[in-house]
Design a protein around this motif. Sequence first.
Motif, mmCIF file in Angstrom:
data_model
loop_
_atom_site.group_PDB
_atom_site.id
_atom_site.type_symbol
_atom_site.label_atom_id
_atom_site.label_comp_id
_atom_site.label_asym_id
_atom_site.label_seq_id
_atom_site.Cartn_x
_atom_site.Cartn_y
_atom_site.Cartn_z
ATOM 1 N N HIS A 156 0.815 -1.219 0.000
ATOM 2 C CA HIS A 156 0.000 0.000 0.000
ATOM 3 C C HIS A 156 0.853 1.276 0.000
ATOM 4 O O HIS A 156 0.373 2.345 -0.365
ATOM 5 C CB HIS A 156 -0.910 0.015 1.231
ATOM 6 N N ALA A 157 2.133 1.144 0.409
ATOM 7 C CA ALA A 157 3.001 2.319 0.527
ATOM 8 C C ALA A 157 3.668 2.706 -0.788
ATOM 9 O O ALA A 157 4.360 3.729 -0.847
ATOM 10 C CB ALA A 157 4.067 2.062 1.591
ATOM 11 N N LEU A 163 8.886 -1.226 -11.458
ATOM 12 C CA LEU A 163 8.845 -2.221 -12.528
ATOM 13 C C LEU A 163 9.477 -3.507 -12.015
ATOM 14 O O LEU A 163 10.599 -3.486 -11.503
ATOM 15 C CB LEU A 163 9.611 -1.716 -13.754
ATOM 16 N N LEU A 164 8.762 -4.618 -12.141
ATOM 17 C CA LEU A 164 9.267 -5.907 -11.680
ATOM 18 C C LEU A 164 9.362 -6.890 -12.846
ATOM 19 O O LEU A 164 8.418 -7.015 -13.638
ATOM 20 C CB LEU A 164 8.351 -6.493 -10.600
ATOM 21 N N ALA A 184 -1.457 -8.697 -5.093
ATOM 22 C CA ALA A 184 -1.184 -7.556 -4.224
ATOM 23 C C ALA A 184 -0.881 -6.272 -4.991
ATOM 24 O O ALA A 184 -1.164 -5.182 -4.494
ATOM 25 C CB ALA A 184 -0.022 -7.882 -3.289
ATOM 26 N N LEU A 185 -0.328 -6.409 -6.198
ATOM 27 C CA LEU A 185 0.215 -5.233 -6.886
ATOM 28 C C LEU A 185 -0.512 -4.829 -8.158
ATOM 29 O O LEU A 185 -0.372 -3.682 -8.608
ATOM 30 C CB LEU A 185 1.688 -5.469 -7.219
ATOM 31 N N ASP A 186 -1.259 -5.726 -8.758
ATOM 32 C CA ASP A 186 -1.852 -5.397 -10.064
ATOM 33 C C ASP A 186 -2.799 -4.200 -10.009
ATOM 34 O O ASP A 186 -2.977 -3.506 -11.015
ATOM 35 C CB ASP A 186 -2.579 -6.610 -10.633
ATOM 36 N N GLY A 187 -3.385 -3.940 -8.852
ATOM 37 C CA GLY A 187 -4.307 -2.817 -8.745
ATOM 38 C C GLY A 187 -3.640 -1.476 -8.536
ATOM 39 O O GLY A 187 -4.314 -0.435 -8.541
ATOM 40 N N ASN A 188 -2.331 -1.475 -8.381
ATOM 41 C CA ASN A 188 -1.593 -0.228 -8.147
ATOM 42 C C ASN A 188 -1.071 0.295 -9.479
ATOM 43 O O ASN A 188 -0.241 -0.340 -10.125
ATOM 44 C CB ASN A 188 -0.434 -0.487 -7.178
ATOM 45 N N HIS A 189 -1.542 1.468 -9.871
ATOM 46 C CA HIS A 189 -1.156 1.991 -11.189
ATOM 47 C C HIS A 189 0.303 2.409 -11.263
ATOM 48 O O HIS A 189 0.815 2.686 -12.347
ATOM 49 C CB HIS A 189 -2.062 3.162 -11.578
#
Length: 232
Positions: A156-157, A163-164, A184-189
């Motif tokens: 969330h932070a 980029l991974l 966990a991460l796909d929703g973070n633009h």
Amino acid sequence: MGDRMDVAALDGSGSFSVYRALPSGPPKAAIIVIQEIFGVNAGIRQKADDWAALGYLALAPDMFWRFAPGYDVNPDVPEEMADAFEIRTKFNFNKGIEDVEAVIRAARALMTGGKVGIVGFCMGGGIAYLAATRTDVDASVGFYGAAIPLYLAEAHAIAKPLLLHFAEEDGFISQEARGKIHAALDGNHHVAIEEYAGVDHGFADTAGKRRSDTAALIAEGRTRDFFAGYLA
């Protein structure tokens, strides 16, 4: 060819060595290169040199300085690979990210301002992720960070570009683990995740048996474009 500089640890416990590669002119930005478990070896130093050739100040800190300063081994040598797996058990990610914060500050001081990016490999990929959650670094890239699933509660932070890169045949990061990362991460633009078919962990090594040129060149190109866009 770079040189060495010392950076003071934030906890006052000493200072550590950083491999420094300088561009031919004023740096467009800084890129911190975070090692695998094999130390700041020839491959990591070459990656720093390559970033310097592209106009960046490149810094590769000795992440094992607290327990194995100057550690430098070759993953293509089985005995050295085995030793690295033993050595890395002493590494503390919380202390490691503190050291990265010290290098971020040093990079900005060397440039008298300017943006800073981080790119990390294997263990360093986990550090790059944590840099995105715990520091104000401007952009982060992580290659096959096996530790990332351990720190997804911090996702969330993430408020800066991340980029991974992951290998679909990774022997250390299972499909299940990658699924948790995506969830966990796909929703973070701010986050982009790339996966590479038919390759294993270490596919983007500078050289050696683990490198896969086809996938590495694609991932390296994406990383160059990513930093060019976000560190400009």
